[in-house]
Design a protein around this motif. Structure first.
Motif, PDB file in Angstrom:
ATOM      1  N   ILE A 202      -9.195   2.610   1.838  1.00 25.93           N
ATOM      2  CA  ILE A 202      -9.041   1.932   0.558  1.00 25.93           C
ATOM      3  C   ILE A 202     -10.411   1.866  -0.096  1.00 25.93           C
ATOM      4  O   ILE A 202     -11.407   1.533   0.551  1.00 25.93           O
ATOM      5  CB  ILE A 202      -8.439   0.520   0.731  1.00 25.93           C
TER       6      ILE A 202
ATOM      7  N   THR B 273       0.862  -1.178   0.000  1.00 25.22           N
ATOM      8  CA  THR B 273       0.000   0.000   0.000  1.00 25.22           C
ATOM      9  C   THR B 273       0.897   1.224   0.000  1.00 25.22           C
ATOM     10  O   THR B 273       1.647   1.440   0.940  1.00 25.22           O
ATOM     11  CB  THR B 273      -0.926   0.001   1.231  1.00 25.22           C
TER      12      THR B 273
ATOM     13  N   TYR C 206      -5.879   5.976   6.880  1.00 29.00           N
ATOM     14  CA  TYR C 206      -6.107   5.904   5.448  1.00 29.00           C
ATOM     15  C   TYR C 206      -7.346   5.075   5.157  1.00 29.00           C
ATOM     16  O   TYR C 206      -7.868   4.384   6.025  1.00 29.00           O
ATOM     17  CB  TYR C 206      -4.890   5.313   4.724  1.00 29.00           C
TER      18      TYR C 206
ATOM     19  N   ASN D  78      -6.275   4.204  -2.846  1.00 29.21           N
ATOM     20  CA  ASN D  78      -6.298   4.543  -1.429  1.00 29.21           C
ATOM     21  C   ASN D  78      -6.126   6.039  -1.248  1.00 29.21           C
ATOM     22  O   ASN D  78      -5.689   6.748  -2.159  1.00 29.21           O
ATOM     23  CB  ASN D  78      -5.251   3.745  -0.637  1.00 29.21           C
TER      24      ASN D  78
ATOM     25  N   SER E  94      -3.134   0.421  -3.743  1.00 26.81           N
ATOM     26  CA  SER E  94      -2.906  -0.756  -2.910  1.00 26.81           C
ATOM     27  C   SER E  94      -2.955  -1.967  -3.819  1.00 26.81           C
ATOM     28  O   SER E  94      -3.902  -2.136  -4.582  1.00 26.81           O
ATOM     29  CB  SER E  94      -3.974  -0.877  -1.829  1.00 26.81           C
TER      30      SER E  94
END
Length: 124
Positions: free
Chosen positions: A105, A64, A103, A87, A74
């Protein structure tokens, strides 16, 4: 340098927190290497000027790349093939004693992960 870490994952979708690694690790400047506590997979996190990279090597491997300027990617590799998802780095901070990233995704229009990873680092 050998350090002791506690890595906690806080899933912001479900609200669950769990310790994913606790034990000895290697700190080499901007890179931290450690095994996870669940399956012994190898993990690394590195903070660079433009990017924070999270890598996991095991039965299911992932890289990632969290860009500090734009969305990142990612890559997840499993026996079923490779998935590539977008992401977004939301927040991060890094001190000598603690590293943290928040973070999410996204796959298509769906948020599949939104978490905070926190590494408490103790130099011994």
């Amino acid at each position: 340098m050998k350090v002791f870490i506690t890595c906690t994952a806080h899933d912001l979708i479900t609200g669950k927190k769990r310790i994913i690694a606790k034990g000895d690790a290697l700190l080499n400047g901007n890179r931290l290497l450690y095994p996870d506590s669940e399956k012994g997979y190898r993990n690394s996190v590195s903070f660079d000027d433009d990017c924070i990279q999270l890598e996991r090597i095991g039965e299911v491997s992932s890289v990632t790349s969290l860009s500090k300027k734009n969305n990142g990617e990612s890559h997840v590799n499993s026996i079923y093939g490779e998935m590539i998802m977008t992401n977004e780095l939301i927040a991060f901070h890094r001190t000598d004693e603690e590293w943290e990233v928040e973070y999410r995704i996204i796959s298509g229009d769906e948020e599949v992960l939104h978490q905070i990873l926190n590494w408490e680092i103790e130099i011994r």
